[in-house]
Design an enzyme around this catalytic site. Sequence first.
Site, mmCIF file in Angstrom:
data_model
loop_
_atom_site.group_PDB
_atom_site.id
_atom_site.type_symbol
_atom_site.label_atom_id
_atom_site.label_comp_id
_atom_site.label_asym_id
_atom_site.label_seq_id
_atom_site.Cartn_x
_atom_site.Cartn_y
_atom_site.Cartn_z
ATOM 1 C CB SER A 123 -22.169 -55.611 -31.055
ATOM 2 O OG SER A 123 -22.788 -54.741 -31.854
ATOM 3 C CE1 TYR B 191 -25.139 -60.121 -32.454
ATOM 4 C CE2 TYR B 191 -25.410 -57.739 -32.827
ATOM 5 C CZ TYR B 191 -24.511 -58.832 -32.905
ATOM 6 O OH TYR B 191 -23.473 -58.561 -33.291
#
Length: 274
Positions: free
Chosen positions: A153, A167
Amino acid sequence: MTPNELFSLKGKIAFVTGGATGIGRMATTGLMQAGAHVLIASRKADACLAVAEELNQMNAPGSVEGFAGDVGTEEGVEALAKAVQERTDKLHILMNNAGISWGAKLGEFPFDAWAKVMNVNNAGMFSLTQSLLPLLIASSNADDPARVVNVGSVMGDAPLGDGAYSYAASKAAVHQITRIMAKELASQHVTVNALAPGPFVSRMTAFATADETTRSKVGDDVPLGRVGREEDIAGCMQFLCGRGGSYITGAILPVSGGIQVMSGPNLFRAALEG
């Protein structure tokens, strides 16, 4: 060499975790359209079966096969690896896409949100790759290595928390694991790369992308002025997994519309414009 020769995946067997929704489905569609037979799995077998049936009606060169699988536990990884081994004795492409997130304000972020996210996004990803290495190595050679593509990401590159602290940390770990495995598996003719996406329409980002008005506002904050599209992921996968990407390993490919190079204001703009 023609574009078809560079990006064709005809005859390839791919496996995409979390392949029924979001980025996983975008990747599955791209791989299938390039000619691969794509296995997809998630915790919801019905969703995978339904998506496989839907995509197979596109009359693309490839095909899709869905079944259940969970990378959140050691037992789940073992069962999933076995399910893949029952379907094929070779694996040309593995996309580790399955992932979870957790959002809470700083000061309210729970202790449990770390282990749960890391178990899926890091331990599950690593352990599944490890379990499927024999199938990957069985399909590889110096001219046409097997491919592993992990989903990281932009939050693993840029200091963006947005309440998803575990995350973001897990995706930074995905990028580092990718580099380490790329180094260790190169001699066995297995490339390992990662995508670092920005905002795409998915179940995980539904709070920000499901509504067209909100999605447009999110896109306005991206340097290239929009959220990601299906073809952005499909194109990356066809490139990395086709002949054209056979000499690339250890790369973290930014699919974020330029977010990864946002560095704040131009410090001296006022002086230079004055």
